[in-house]
Design a protein around this motif. Structure first.
Motif, PDB file in Angstrom:
ATOM      1  N   TRP A 106       7.708  12.487  52.675  1.00  0.00           N
ATOM      2  CA  TRP A 106       8.926  12.564  51.866  1.00  0.00           C
ATOM      3  C   TRP A 106       8.899  11.660  50.646  1.00  0.00           C
ATOM      4  O   TRP A 106       9.548  11.956  49.634  1.00  0.00           O
ATOM      5  CB  TRP A 106      10.147  12.249  52.743  1.00  0.00           C
ATOM      6  CG  TRP A 106      10.261  13.216  53.877  1.00  0.00           C
ATOM      7  CD1 TRP A 106      10.165  12.948  55.207  1.00  0.00           C
ATOM      8  CD2 TRP A 106      10.445  14.631  53.766  1.00  0.00           C
ATOM      9  NE1 TRP A 106      10.284  14.095  55.949  1.00  0.00           N
ATOM     10  CE2 TRP A 106      10.462  15.156  55.085  1.00  0.00           C
ATOM     11  CE3 TRP A 106      10.601  15.516  52.707  1.00  0.00           C
ATOM     12  CZ2 TRP A 106      10.628  16.515  55.355  1.00  0.00           C
ATOM     13  CZ3 TRP A 106      10.767  16.868  52.969  1.00  0.00           C
ATOM     14  CH2 TRP A 106      10.776  17.357  54.272  1.00  0.00           C
ATOM     15  N   ILE A 156       9.868  13.425  47.107  1.00  0.00           N
ATOM     16  CA  ILE A 156      10.981  12.975  46.259  1.00  0.00           C
ATOM     17  C   ILE A 156      10.460  12.487  44.910  1.00  0.00           C
ATOM     18  O   ILE A 156      11.076  12.726  43.863  1.00  0.00           O
ATOM     19  CB  ILE A 156      11.778  11.873  46.984  1.00  0.00           C
ATOM     20  CG1 ILE A 156      12.492  12.484  48.201  1.00  0.00           C
ATOM     21  CG2 ILE A 156      12.794  11.234  46.038  1.00  0.00           C
ATOM     22  CD1 ILE A 156      13.218  11.481  49.068  1.00  0.00           C
ATOM     23  N   PHE A 188      17.933  16.464  51.257  1.00  0.00           N
ATOM     24  CA  PHE A 188      18.334  15.087  51.545  1.00  0.00           C
ATOM     25  C   PHE A 188      18.918  14.962  52.953  1.00  0.00           C
ATOM     26  O   PHE A 188      18.717  13.940  53.625  1.00  0.00           O
ATOM     27  CB  PHE A 188      19.338  14.607  50.496  1.00  0.00           C
ATOM     28  CG  PHE A 188      18.688  14.055  49.256  1.00  0.00           C
ATOM     29  CD1 PHE A 188      18.769  12.715  48.963  1.00  0.00           C
ATOM     30  CD2 PHE A 188      17.986  14.875  48.399  1.00  0.00           C
ATOM     31  CE1 PHE A 188      18.171  12.190  47.827  1.00  0.00           C
ATOM     32  CE2 PHE A 188      17.378  14.380  47.265  1.00  0.00           C
ATOM     33  CZ  PHE A 188      17.468  13.022  46.974  1.00  0.00           C
ATOM     34  N   MET A 209      20.654   5.572  52.250  1.00  0.00           N
ATOM     35  CA  MET A 209      20.457   6.841  51.542  1.00  0.00           C
ATOM     36  C   MET A 209      21.738   7.660  51.520  1.00  0.00           C
ATOM     37  O   MET A 209      22.101   8.254  50.495  1.00  0.00           O
ATOM     38  CB  MET A 209      19.336   7.619  52.223  1.00  0.00           C
ATOM     39  CG  MET A 209      18.874   8.850  51.465  1.00  0.00           C
ATOM     40  SD  MET A 209      17.391   9.565  52.187  1.00  0.00           S
ATOM     41  CE  MET A 209      17.097  10.885  51.016  1.00  0.00           C
ATOM     42  N   SER A 256      23.324   7.674  47.593  1.00  0.00           N
ATOM     43  CA  SER A 256      22.883   8.849  46.838  1.00  0.00           C
ATOM     44  C   SER A 256      24.079   9.707  46.442  1.00  0.00           C
ATOM     45  O   SER A 256      24.960   9.999  47.266  1.00  0.00           O
ATOM     46  CB  SER A 256      21.903   9.671  47.674  1.00  0.00           C
ATOM     47  OG  SER A 256      21.564  10.854  46.995  1.00  0.00           O
TER      48      SER A 256
END
Length: 641
Positions: free
Chosen positions: A63, A67, A84, A103, A107
């Motif tokens: 990941w 990303i 996500f 996260m 985010s």
């Protein structure tokens, strides 16, 4: 503008044109212009280096790489939310609660998720808020699994992004120019001003043999230039030294370039170990260097900044840029050849066939072929597209297995090369395998090059002697000059001007220029054309020698040839075969061998000659013809003798 442009019989969407421009901006690091252009035209460049690699990273759960690859792209909101959410669930499965909470709460993707799917967001929030996660439960939902969701994301991403070949704008321009070449609109070797659609006149000089040493570039006692090159477009001269520094010089003045900010601040371009090879991009804006610490570095020459660092498996032996500047072609001592992408820094192709060191490497004029010369005694022609060897050539007229040192492309025909082997024989070669025009230099050659327009051939022997031949009649040596007393390393000629660099392990790079016999210019009435007298011939030789004796190491060029230096130093009589060392001062060649009384005598004669010339010419110009003026100079020369 219109959505469709019709080019002849082909329709091109305006969005595609915008994407080509966006790719160019992105590849050249113009990030602000890139974002502004995207916003104004509302066209987005959703491209990655390789879609297959991205799909593989998603399916294997890499990941961080996923990303990183997707950052900055304009992706659909549902796909970003699914991506996500899945990453957070995998973090929970690994009991990385702090990372999952950070996260989720930091985010902005999850803000959109809370508005779009409140139930999904609350369920995810509850899972993250737990003090511990029960991994026995299926965090990824009933009827599905982690791998099933990964596969679904991998399938979805293929409709979100695309992978295209690099440098599409330059490739399209190259195809256009290639078509014009095929139609005879642009002759081979033409340099086109693309913006104005004209062929500019180069500020080049008529070829003249470089026999006069004008400047010396000196290094420290234990340092010397391992390689040296002239910039193809200006008066820069670069040296890569044995201590790892790359320095820029003004070769006309023989001075260090302090107008470059990084050199003025002593923030030099450098490697950890000695410089093994270097080359310029076609326009001279970028410089690639290879160091003995197994690294390649690509520099922006004007700023001295590193654009790319590439780790190698071995020390490089030679290097060159592709014609579009997007790739680097590197040869190695074990015979391997690798093509590196400048953008990625990765190996794109490998070429195998040589069994010993690759000494020189070139692209053909159209970029479709690669030509290499090796210490195994062969020259190979390769297909750039397939990386397969097309031809194996062995230079005739030399012993089989003799090392091929240098391939010099002819300035007016880039499909032909001057082949330099470690032997006395030079010869021309065409890419089709035809060899012609054997040139016997009478001594083993360490390096060779051509003048800017290919009129003269320079052969640098292992003994440090420079032999110059006329290309159209190379049956005899035109000029022979002793230049180096140390071990010979190489020779380089400017691409447009009459300037030659000769270097070895003796801590000095010798810059050589043509001898310029200057004469007094007269108007039709016999008066001086520019008010100045320039001296040539034997009198000029003596004045130049006087300057050397009296401490001026670099006398003005207009004082004629420096043949007299050798005669003053050695006492030899003038013969056709006298070998000279023009302007050399290594080891105190001239002054220490002359008594002080003789130095004073020479200085007096020099001053006396100049006074006589001024007096006689001033009286002569007003009343005499050209012949009278010549007689006056001859008389003064006789007095000096």
């Amino acid at each position: 503008g219109q959505d469709i442009f019709q080019l002849m019989s082909v329709e091109v969407a305006s969005a595609d044109i915008a994407r080509v421009l966006l790719q160019f901006l992105k590849e050249n690091g113009l990030s602000k212009t890139f974002r502004t252009f995207e916003e104004e035209c509302e066209v987005y460049l959703n491209t990655v280096d390789a879609v297959d690699a991205l799909v593989e990273d998603i399916e294997s759960g890499q990941w961080d790489a996923v990303i990183r690859a997707l950052t900055g792209l304009r992706l659909t909101e549902p796909f970003v939310i699914d991506l996500f959410e899945h990453v957070v669930l995998e973090l929970l499965e690994l009991r990385e609660l702090d990372a999952a909470r950070a996260m989720l709460r930091e985010s902005t993707v999850f803000d959109a998720m809370g508005k779009r799917s409140p139930d999904r967001f609350l369920a995810l929030e509850r899972s993250v808020s737990l003090a511990a996660v029960d991994v026995s439960e299926n965090l990824f939902g009933s009827g599905t699994s982690k791998q099933v969701r990964r596969n679904a994301l991998a399938k979805s991403v293929q409709s979100e992004v695309a992978s295209v070949a690099p440098s599409r704008l330059l490739a399209l321009l190259g195809q256009s120019l290639k078509y014009q070449h095929s139609q005879g609109l642009l002759p081979p070797g033409t340099q086109l001003d693309l913006f104005r659609n004209i062929v500019p006149e180069l500020n080049s000089e008529d070829d003249a043999p470089c026999v006069l040493q004008t400047t010396n570039i000196r290094f420290g006692t234990k340092q010397y230039a391992e390689c040296a090159m002239f910039s193809p477009k200006d008066d820069m001269f670069l040296t890569g030294s044995s201590d790892g520094f790359i320095e820029v010089w003004d070769y006309l003045a023989g001075k260090y370039r302090t107008d470059l900010k990084y050199q003025a601040e002593d923030d030099l371009m450098s490697h950890e170990e000695k410089i093994c090879c270097m080359c310029f991009s076609r326009e001279g804006e970028m410089l690639a260097t290879g160091g003995a610490e197994k690294k390649l570095k690509v520099w922006r020459l004007r700023s001295g900044k590193v654009l790319r660092r590439i780790e190698l498996v071995r020390v490089p032996s030679c290097i060159t840029f592709s014609r579009d500047g997007a790739q680097l072609l590197v040869g190695f001592p074990d015979g391997a050849i690798r093509i590196y992408g400048l953008k990625s820094g990765k190996v794109l192709k490998e070429l195998h066939g040589h069994t010993s060191s690759v000494n020189d490497i070139h692209y053909s004029a159209d970029g479709a072929s690669i030509i290499t010369g090796s210490a195994d005694g062969t020259i190979r022609v390769w297909s750039h597209q397939t990386a397969q060897c097309i031809k194996v050539l062995r230079p005739p007229q030399v012993r089989e297995g003799t090392s091929v040192l240098r391939l010099c492309p002819l300035p007016d025909d880039r499909e032909k090369f001057l082949v330099c082997c470690r032997s006395p024989i030079l010869q021309y070669m065409s890419v089709d395998g035809t060899f012609s025009s054997k040139i016997d230099t009478k001594a083993d050659v360490a390096d060779a090059c051509l003048s800017a327009k290919g009129t003269f051939i320079y052969a640098l022997g292992d003994d440090g002697s420079l032999r110059i031949f006329k290309a159209d009649d190379a049956s005899e040596v035109l000029i022979e000059v002793n230049v180096l007393s140390s071990r010979v390393l190489g020779i380089s000629h400017h691409a447009q001007k009459n300037a030659l660099a000769v270097y070895g392990t003796g801590s000095v790079v010798h810059i050589m220029r043509p001898k310029k016999p200057m004469k007094a210019s007269l108007n039709s009435d016999g008066t001086p054309g520019d008010g100045q007298l320039r001296i040539s011939g034997e009198l000029g030789d003596y004045l130049a020698a006087a300057d050397i004796v009296c401490g001026n190491e670099h006398p003005p060029e207009e004082w004629g040839s420096h043949d007299i230096y050798a005669r003053l130093d050695s006492g030899e009589s003038e013969t056709e075969n006298t070998k000279i060392s023009p302007g050399s001062t290594e080891g105190g060649r001239f002054a220490p061998r002359l008594p002080e009384s003789f130095r004073q005598l020479i200085l007096f004669l020099k001053q006396f000659c100049q006074w006589c010339i001024n007096l006689v010419v001033a009286r002569t110009y007003g009343v005499s013809r050209m012949a009278d003026k010549n007689m006056a100079l001859i008389s003064i020369g006789a007095i000096c003798l």
